[in-house]
Motif scaffolding. Structure first.
Motif, PDB file in Angstrom:
ATOM      1  N   CYS A 132       5.355   1.659  12.550  1.00  0.00           N
ATOM      2  CA  CYS A 132       5.585   2.878  11.595  1.00  0.00           C
ATOM      3  C   CYS A 132       6.867   2.845  10.636  1.00  0.00           C
ATOM      4  O   CYS A 132       6.887   3.077   9.692  1.00  0.00           O
ATOM      5  N   ARG A 133       7.825   2.227  11.250  1.00  0.00           N
ATOM      6  CA  ARG A 133       8.986   1.841  10.516  1.00  0.00           C
ATOM      7  C   ARG A 133       8.780   0.961   9.555  1.00  0.00           C
ATOM      8  O   ARG A 133       9.281   1.158   8.297  1.00  0.00           O
ATOM      9  N   LEU A 138       5.485   2.932   6.846  1.00  0.00           N
ATOM     10  CA  LEU A 138       5.363   4.567   6.699  1.00  0.00           C
ATOM     11  C   LEU A 138       6.502   4.764   5.643  1.00  0.00           C
ATOM     12  O   LEU A 138       7.979   4.739   6.335  1.00  0.00           O
ATOM     13  N   ARG A 139       6.360   5.223   4.665  1.00  0.00           N
ATOM     14  CA  ARG A 139       7.453   5.896   3.973  1.00  0.00           C
ATOM     15  C   ARG A 139       7.228   7.497   3.801  1.00  0.00           C
ATOM     16  O   ARG A 139       5.924   8.012   4.173  1.00  0.00           O
ATOM     17  N   PRO A 140       8.211   8.274   3.557  1.00  0.00           N
ATOM     18  CA  PRO A 140       7.917   9.711   3.394  1.00  0.00           C
ATOM     19  C   PRO A 140       6.593  10.156   2.632  1.00  0.00           C
ATOM     20  O   PRO A 140       6.771   9.518   1.511  1.00  0.00           O
ATOM     21  N   ASP A 164       3.597   9.217   3.433  1.00  0.00           N
ATOM     22  CA  ASP A 164       2.603   8.343   3.693  1.00  0.00           C
ATOM     23  C   ASP A 164       1.895   8.780   4.914  1.00  0.00           C
ATOM     24  O   ASP A 164       2.291   9.643   5.659  1.00  0.00           O
ATOM     25  N   ALA A 201       9.190   8.548  11.552  1.00  0.00           N
ATOM     26  CA  ALA A 201       9.247   7.719  10.378  1.00  0.00           C
ATOM     27  C   ALA A 201       8.891   8.622   8.947  1.00  0.00           C
ATOM     28  O   ALA A 201       9.023   7.763   7.682  1.00  0.00           O
ATOM     29  N   GLY A 202       8.818   9.853   9.223  1.00  0.00           N
ATOM     30  CA  GLY A 202       8.739  10.495   7.866  1.00  0.00           C
ATOM     31  C   GLY A 202       7.338  10.605   7.305  1.00  0.00           C
ATOM     32  O   GLY A 202       7.010  11.008   6.321  1.00  0.00           O
ATOM     33  N   GLY A 203       6.412  10.030   8.074  1.00  0.00           N
ATOM     34  CA  GLY A 203       5.102  10.154   7.713  1.00  0.00           C
ATOM     35  C   GLY A 203       4.330  11.494   8.234  1.00  0.00           C
ATOM     36  O   GLY A 203       4.902  12.182   9.039  1.00  0.00           O
ATOM     37  N   ARG A 207      -3.343   7.507   0.461  1.00  0.00           N
ATOM     38  CA  ARG A 207      -1.766   7.296   1.145  1.00  0.00           C
ATOM     39  C   ARG A 207      -1.949   6.931   2.576  1.00  0.00           C
ATOM     40  O   ARG A 207      -0.793   6.749   3.241  1.00  0.00           O
ATOM     41  N   ARG A 218      -1.864   4.553   5.545  1.00  0.00           N
ATOM     42  CA  ARG A 218      -1.523   3.075   5.745  1.00  0.00           C
ATOM     43  C   ARG A 218      -1.781   2.562   6.931  1.00  0.00           C
ATOM     44  O   ARG A 218      -1.702   1.495   7.119  1.00  0.00           O
TER      45      ARG A 218
END
Ligand code: PLP
Length: 368
Positions: free
Chosen positions: A104-105, A108-110, A112, A131-133, A157, A159
């Motif tokens: 996840c780190r 994943l970006r916000p 995703d 992770a903001g996903g 989007r 991932r």
């Protein structure tokens, strides 16, 4: 302390609900003032840890003043040999939970998306959230992962796709053929995360083996753990297998000493403890058979399992039945947090523990 003095807490972090593990035996005994409680709630190995792992840890104790080998050479070497892989295809984790976190780190970006079945292992959604996903969920179909629907649910989007085989909490598993077909529908840009925490328990030879798919054009990361079949849940050691390019990224985002000296020594020794593994499988498979027979006698519907636990439908009184079991010193897992309020999940224990659970369950249901 004035809350206004805190830095802003990201809303997705504030919204996190802590993971609720199965009740520890000591806690229940303290609460009820009883002793001799049994826990069939966290899919642990009832036989204890692998004796070879315990002996290896005893030998490693004298070296505890040193930092561990950050590369985990000995354990990765043993795994590489076992699975006929290069060491570069392996990453170790503080439990396989940490591999989920690293993925996840790293990926994943916000904004995703990650994809998983519903219900599924609760840590996927929590770690995606951290992770903001965002986790998109695809319902199980008759307690089986719906691979076709999962493939259809992939968006631009997306991932990560988490597939858990055999599945927690359902206990079901898909075949190698089904998985190959699924991978054929996965577009580029997506990592398929195959969580095989329970693969050692699968008795059906058709069940997919992730190690057969590490060369696939679709990047597949296989996660395994020493927590279940090898009896080392308390030590925290698991691993991921996958393409060198992905493992390289995970090594960059992990902490340098994410597995301890004891975890590395125990993992390598446990892997060689074939006798313990075989004993574990015998106890598990016999326990499942006994549970099935008991449920059938009681007229309860259950989901046949490829794991070391079984999901059984109790009905609207499931939560009450679990509480009654608790009062009698038997801890099982309620499933409301998984969206299955009428089910309970029972881990296989030692034969005498299974017997005690079955006797208490029969008594409680008999009492109406
Ligand atoms: C499906 C699944 N994946 C991963 C794990 C994590 O195991 P560990 O972090 O102990 O290796 C568990 C543990 O219960 C699990 O059920």
């Amino acid at each position: 302390m004035n809350k206004r003095n805190l830095p802003p807490i990201p809303p997705e972090i504030e919204a996190l609900v802590p993971y609720k593990p199965g009740k520890p035996i000591e806690e229940l005994e303290r609460e009820l003032g009883i002793s001799g409680a049994i826990k069939l709630a966290s899919n642990e190995n009832p036989l204890g840890p692998s004796p070879k792992a315990v002996a290896a840890m005893a030998r490693a104790l004298d070296g505890l003043h040193r930092y561990p080998d950050g590369a985990g050479f000995e354990l990765r070497q043993a795994l590489a040999k076992r699975y006929e892989l290069a060491q570069e295809q392996i990453v170790l984790g503080n439990g396989s939970n940490e591999i989920i976190e690293l993925l996840c780190r790293a990926f994943l970006r916000p904004g995703d998306l990650a994809l998983a079945a519903a219900p599924s292992f609760l840590m996927y959604s929590k770690l995606v959230q951290v992770a903001g996903g965002r986790l998109k969920e695809v319902p199980l179909n008759d307690f089986r992962l719906d691979l076709k629907a999962l493939a259809r649910a992939i968006e631009p989007r997306t991932r990560l796709v988490f597939v858990n085989n055999p599945d927690n909490p359902a206990g079901t598993a898909f075949s190698g053929e089904e998985f190959r077909e699924f991978l054929g529908q996965v577009p580029p840009g997506v990592v398929v995360v195959l969580d095989e925490a329970y693969i050692d328990f699968a008795s059906d030879p058709q069940v997919a083996q992730g190690t057969d798919f590490l060369d696939h054009a679709v990047p597949v990361v296989v996660m395994r753990t020493f927590s279940k079949a090898y009896g080392l849940a308390g030590l925290r050691v698991g691993f991921g297998l996958g393409p060198v390019e992905i493992m390289d990224i995970l090594h960059r985002v992990r902490q340098p000493f994410n597995t301890s000296i004891l975890a590395q020594a125990a993992g390598a020794a446990a892997l060689a403890d074939e006798e313990f593994l075989q004993k574990t499988l015998q106890v598990t498979w016999q326990g499942l058979k006994d549970f099935y027979a008991c449920f059938e006698r009681l007229g309860l519907v259950y989901v046949p399992s490829q794991t070391n636990f079984v999901l059984v439908k109790i009905g609207p009184k499931a939560s009450h039945v679990a509480d009654e079991l608790l009062k009698r010193g038997v801890i099982v897992r309620k499933m409301a947090s998984y969206g299955l309020p009428e089910h309970l999940r029972i881990s296989v224990g030692l034969p005498q523990e299974n017997r005690r659970f079955m006797d208490e369950l029969s008594a409680i249901l008999g009492e109406g």
